[in-house]
Design a protein around this motif. Structure first.
Motif, PDB file in Angstrom:
ATOM      1  N   GLN A 250       1.018  -1.508   0.331  1.00 21.12           N
ATOM      2  CA  GLN A 250      -0.199  -0.182  -0.365  1.00 21.12           C
ATOM      3  C   GLN A 250       1.083   1.265   0.178  1.00 21.12           C
ATOM      4  O   GLN A 250       0.022   2.370   0.171  1.00 21.12           O
ATOM      5  N   HIS A 251       1.997   1.208   0.138  1.00 23.16           N
ATOM      6  CA  HIS A 251       2.898   2.779   0.048  1.00 23.16           C
ATOM      7  C   HIS A 251       3.028   3.394  -1.442  1.00 23.16           C
ATOM      8  O   HIS A 251       2.593   4.659  -1.056  1.00 23.16           O
ATOM      9  N   GLY A 252       2.443   2.469  -2.290  1.00 19.45           N
ATOM     10  CA  GLY A 252       1.740   3.980  -3.765  1.00 19.45           C
ATOM     11  C   GLY A 252       0.614   4.479  -3.191  1.00 19.45           C
ATOM     12  O   GLY A 252       0.206   5.207  -4.157  1.00 19.45           O
ATOM     13  N   ALA A 253      -0.004   3.938  -3.112  1.00 16.22           N
ATOM     14  CA  ALA A 253      -1.323   4.370  -2.640  1.00 16.22           C
ATOM     15  C   ALA A 253      -1.521   5.400  -2.373  1.00 16.22           C
ATOM     16  O   ALA A 253      -1.147   6.153  -2.209  1.00 16.22           O
ATOM     17  N   PRO A 254      -2.436   6.283  -3.203  1.00 17.15           N
ATOM     18  CA  PRO A 254      -3.652   5.444  -4.413  1.00 17.15           C
ATOM     19  C   PRO A 254      -3.004   5.984  -5.977  1.00 17.15           C
ATOM     20  O   PRO A 254      -3.648   5.699  -6.603  1.00 17.15           O
ATOM     21  N   TYR A 255      -1.418   6.162  -5.379  1.00 21.54           N
ATOM     22  CA  TYR A 255      -0.982   6.615  -7.281  1.00 21.54           C
ATOM     23  C   TYR A 255      -0.498   5.071  -8.186  1.00 21.54           C
ATOM     24  O   TYR A 255      -0.472   5.383  -8.923  1.00 21.54           O
ATOM     25  N   SER A 256      -0.340   4.230  -7.155  1.00 24.98           N
ATOM     26  CA  SER A 256       0.443   2.765  -7.638  1.00 24.98           C
ATOM     27  C   SER A 256      -0.847   1.581  -6.910  1.00 24.98           C
ATOM     28  O   SER A 256      -0.887   1.649  -5.841  1.00 24.98           O
ATOM     29  N   THR A 257      -1.273   0.676  -7.818  1.00 23.29           N
ATOM     30  CA  THR A 257      -2.031  -0.652  -7.444  1.00 23.29           C
ATOM     31  C   THR A 257      -0.914  -0.977  -6.652  1.00 23.29           C
ATOM     32  O   THR A 257       0.608  -0.689  -7.158  1.00 23.29           O
ATOM     33  N   PRO A 258      -1.265  -2.338  -5.753  1.00 24.07           N
ATOM     34  CA  PRO A 258      -0.316  -3.183  -5.226  1.00 24.07           C
ATOM     35  C   PRO A 258       0.776  -4.302  -6.057  1.00 24.07           C
ATOM     36  O   PRO A 258       1.593  -4.405  -5.861  1.00 24.07           O
ATOM     37  N   GLU A 259      -0.303  -4.581  -6.755  1.00 26.30           N
ATOM     38  CA  GLU A 259       0.245  -4.933  -8.029  1.00 26.30           C
ATOM     39  C   GLU A 259       1.747  -4.069  -9.019  1.00 26.30           C
ATOM     40  O   GLU A 259       2.568  -5.116  -9.189  1.00 26.30           O
ATOM     41  N   GLN A 260       1.355  -2.929  -8.809  1.00 23.74           N
ATOM     42  CA  GLN A 260       2.202  -2.264  -9.669  1.00 23.74           C
ATOM     43  C   GLN A 260       4.015  -1.978  -8.608  1.00 23.74           C
ATOM     44  O   GLN A 260       4.880  -2.659  -9.068  1.00 23.74           O
ATOM     45  N   VAL A 261       3.119  -2.366  -7.473  1.00 23.86           N
ATOM     46  CA  VAL A 261       4.518  -2.050  -6.763  1.00 23.86           C
ATOM     47  C   VAL A 261       4.749  -3.205  -6.555  1.00 23.86           C
ATOM     48  O   VAL A 261       6.358  -3.123  -6.447  1.00 23.86           O
ATOM     49  N   GLN A 262       4.584  -4.457  -6.392  1.00 27.57           N
ATOM     50  CA  GLN A 262       4.928  -5.919  -5.921  1.00 27.57           C
ATOM     51  C   GLN A 262       6.280  -5.314  -7.367  1.00 27.57           C
ATOM     52  O   GLN A 262       7.053  -6.388  -7.714  1.00 27.57           O
ATOM     53  N   LYS A 263       5.742  -5.912  -8.781  1.00 26.95           N
ATOM     54  CA  LYS A 263       5.860  -5.903  -9.767  1.00 26.95           C
ATOM     55  C   LYS A 263       7.491  -5.019 -10.145  1.00 26.95           C
ATOM     56  O   LYS A 263       8.706  -5.391  -9.991  1.00 26.95           O
ATOM     57  N   ASN A 264       7.300  -3.476  -8.835  1.00 30.04           N
ATOM     58  CA  ASN A 264       8.550  -3.029  -8.727  1.00 30.04           C
ATOM     59  C   ASN A 264       9.954  -3.079  -8.237  1.00 30.04           C
ATOM     60  O   ASN A 264      11.335  -3.548  -8.385  1.00 30.04           O
ATOM     61  N   TYR A 265       9.109  -4.377  -7.459  1.00 26.14           N
ATOM     62  CA  TYR A 265      10.694  -4.773  -6.630  1.00 26.14           C
ATOM     63  C   TYR A 265      10.932  -5.620  -6.915  1.00 26.14           C
ATOM     64  O   TYR A 265      12.581  -6.272  -6.796  1.00 26.14           O
ATOM     65  N   GLU A 266       9.833  -6.601  -7.702  1.00 21.53           N
ATOM     66  CA  GLU A 266      10.434  -7.965  -8.863  1.00 21.53           C
ATOM     67  C   GLU A 266      11.383  -7.337  -9.898  1.00 21.53           C
ATOM     68  O   GLU A 266      12.299  -7.981 -10.001  1.00 21.53           O
ATOM     69  N   ASN A 267      11.392  -6.174 -10.444  1.00 22.10           N
ATOM     70  CA  ASN A 267      11.862  -5.749 -11.119  1.00 22.10           C
ATOM     71  C   ASN A 267      13.546  -5.560 -10.819  1.00 22.10           C
ATOM     72  O   ASN A 267      14.963  -5.251 -11.828  1.00 22.10           O
ATOM     73  N   GLN A 268      13.018  -4.475  -9.991  1.00 20.97           N
ATOM     74  CA  GLN A 268      14.814  -4.042  -9.152  1.00 20.97           C
ATOM     75  C   GLN A 268      15.551  -4.851  -8.546  1.00 20.97           C
ATOM     76  O   GLN A 268      16.657  -5.106  -9.137  1.00 20.97           O
ATOM     77  N   LEU A 269      14.780  -6.240  -8.152  1.00 25.18           N
ATOM     78  CA  LEU A 269      15.920  -7.301  -7.400  1.00 25.18           C
ATOM     79  C   LEU A 269      15.720  -8.432  -7.902  1.00 25.18           C
ATOM     80  O   LEU A 269      15.989  -9.076  -8.062  1.00 25.18           O
ATOM     81  N   ALA A 270      15.517  -7.768  -9.210  1.00 21.30           N
ATOM     82  CA  ALA A 270      15.940  -9.171 -10.108  1.00 21.30           C
ATOM     83  C   ALA A 270      16.986 -10.261 -10.578  1.00 21.30           C
ATOM     84  O   ALA A 270      17.227 -11.014 -10.999  1.00 21.30           O
ATOM     85  N   ASN A 271      18.012  -9.280 -10.118  1.00 19.23           N
ATOM     86  CA  ASN A 271      19.137  -9.654 -10.862  1.00 19.23           C
ATOM     87  C   ASN A 271      19.935 -10.723  -8.993  1.00 19.23           C
ATOM     88  O   ASN A 271      21.349 -11.188  -8.950  1.00 19.23           O
ATOM     89  N   ALA A 272      19.388 -10.611  -7.687  1.00 22.92           N
ATOM     90  CA  ALA A 272      19.389 -11.523  -6.554  1.00 22.92           C
ATOM     91  C   ALA A 272      18.860 -13.233  -7.129  1.00 22.92           C
ATOM     92  O   ALA A 272      18.056 -12.799  -7.501  1.00 22.92           O
ATOM     93  N   PRO A 273      20.555 -14.177  -6.289  1.00 21.07           N
ATOM     94  CA  PRO A 273      19.777 -15.163  -7.452  1.00 21.07           C
ATOM     95  C   PRO A 273      18.947 -15.542  -6.511  1.00 21.07           C
ATOM     96  O   PRO A 273      19.045 -15.992  -4.835  1.00 21.07           O
ATOM     97  N   ALA A 274      18.137 -16.376  -7.329  1.00 22.97           N
ATOM     98  CA  ALA A 274      16.347 -16.773  -6.647  1.00 22.97           C
ATOM     99  C   ALA A 274      17.626 -18.174  -5.401  1.00 22.97           C
ATOM    100  O   ALA A 274      16.357 -17.854  -4.680  1.00 22.97           O
ATOM    101  N   GLN A 275      18.556 -18.598  -5.375  1.00 22.83           N
ATOM    102  CA  GLN A 275      18.638 -19.833  -4.055  1.00 22.83           C
ATOM    103  C   GLN A 275      19.313 -18.602  -3.113  1.00 22.83           C
ATOM    104  O   GLN A 275      18.708 -19.946  -1.838  1.00 22.83           O
ATOM    105  N   TYR A 276      19.509 -17.905  -3.520  1.00 23.76           N
ATOM    106  CA  TYR A 276      19.648 -17.140  -1.698  1.00 23.76           C
ATOM    107  C   TYR A 276      18.108 -15.888  -1.346  1.00 23.76           C
ATOM    108  O   TYR A 276      18.380 -15.418  -0.681  1.00 23.76           O
ATOM    109  N   HIS A 277      17.751 -15.046  -2.081  1.00 25.33           N
ATOM    110  CA  HIS A 277      17.079 -14.375  -2.023  1.00 25.33           C
ATOM    111  C   HIS A 277      15.404 -14.173  -2.322  1.00 25.33           C
ATOM    112  O   HIS A 277      15.127 -15.032  -3.121  1.00 25.33           O
ATOM    113  N   SER A 278      14.963 -14.527  -1.505  1.00 21.02           N
ATOM    114  CA  SER A 278      13.172 -14.592  -1.554  1.00 21.02           C
ATOM    115  C   SER A 278      12.488 -13.162  -0.863  1.00 21.02           C
ATOM    116  O   SER A 278      13.034 -11.884  -0.245  1.00 21.02           O
TER     117      SER A 278
END
Length: 313
Positions: A250-278
């Motif tokens: 809800q950090h971006g509300a009402p200007y960003s949807t929860p789906e957008q916020v989650q996608k931002n995180y996933e995009n920004q941390l895409a380089n973190a190895p999946a075996q270490y990052h969750s």
């Protein structure tokens, strides 16, 4: 939909720089003369620390213009089983600022060096570093750059590249700021309105504003400038310890949807190895998850510590 440049202007107003407002780029460009690294380390009073509890070491780092007291519920949850090192960074919430002429490579670099030095001097055995906002950025940085010295990291609503997010124009307003000291009524800026955008809890809103006013505005502005220019994404592939990112949907509300916020995180941390990052996401929380979802936050932290205690930690 609120124009993006209006959102950015609100963030800049929150920095509270002394005198006329300076753009983030101009502020960041005013770099002091470098100081030798050894001199920085010897002279830097980079944070205040409270130590509570016994057991495996855990370091707790708050965000911009925040006190270590933001971790109180987490401290109460963990102190029976862990030794907690609760930081308040220099320049924030009443802690004396670092003189800017000694910033050298910058505040973020100084703090990373100082935290590693603290770990060495206190002879901490691979502590887990937990950070909120700016503290989350520092936790990610240490996991990527010094995995041999820490046992793991929890990033609470921080991003590795805040400026890149703003440049996209899909602003998740102020995601990596704890907050900053405002100048009351400048340009109509209302610090309580900003606090309300970062926490639903009314008592916490008052606490956030109080910490703003106890913080050094120049430090807050310069640190925000550094965060806007910083980009950890290329280094995230070097992570070799367990890392958990906790996002507030809800950090971006009402200007960003929860789906957008989650996608931002996933995009920004895409380089973190999946075996270490969750990831884990707090669906109803704004930026201060410890205010809006403290039980959920502490449960996530406990599970991470318990799961990794006998492994990498």
């Amino acid at each position: 939909m609120k124009p993006f440049n209006t959102t950015l202007r609100t963030l800049v107003l929150a920095l509270g720089l002394t005198g006329s407002l300076v753009s983030l780029a101009a502020t960041a460009a005013q770099t002091p003369e470098p100081v030798a690294a050894t001199q920085q380390q010897q002279s830097c009073a980079c944070f205040d620390v409270k130590v509570l509890g016994q057991g495996p070491a855990v370091i707790l780092i708050p965000g911009v213009a925040s006190s270590g007291d933001v971790w109180q519920s987490t401290v109460e949850t963990l102190q029976a089983d862990y030794q907690l090192h609760i930081f308040t960074l220099a320049g924030f919430a009443g802690v004396k600022p670092i003189p800017m002429q000694s910033w050298g490579e910058g505040y973020l670099a100084i703090q990373q060096q100082a935290i590693l030095r603290y770990i060495s001097e206190q002879q901490l055995d691979k502590p887990v570093v937990i950070g909120h906002s700016l503290g989350g950025y520092l936790a990610l940085a240490l996991a990527a750059k010094a995995p041999e010295q820490i046992g793991g990291a929890i990033n609470v609503d921080g991003l590795p590249a805040l400026g890149a997010l703003f440049a996209q124009g899909n602003g998740q307003t102020g995601t990596t700021t704890g907050d900053s000291k405002p100048q009351q009524n400048r340009g109509g800026f209302d610090p309580m309105s900003m606090a309300k955008s970062m926490a639903n809890n009314e008592q916490w809103q008052q606490r956030i504003v109080a910490d703003m006013y106890r913080s050094d505005g120049a430090t807050s502005g310069r640190v925000m400038g550094e965060l806007m220019r910083a980009d950890l994404r290329p280094q995230l592939g070097k992570i070799r310890v367990p890392v958990l990112t906790l996002g507030a949907l809800q950090h971006g509300a009402p200007y960003s949807t929860p789906e957008q916020v989650q996608k931002n995180y996933e995009n920004q941390l895409a380089n973190a190895p999946a075996q270490y990052h969750s990831f884990a996401f707090a669906p109803e929380s704004k930026h201060f998850i410890m205010a809006d979802a403290p039980q959920w936050l502490n449960q996530q932290i406990q599970q991470f510590l318990q799961h990794n205690r006998s492994g990498a930690l």
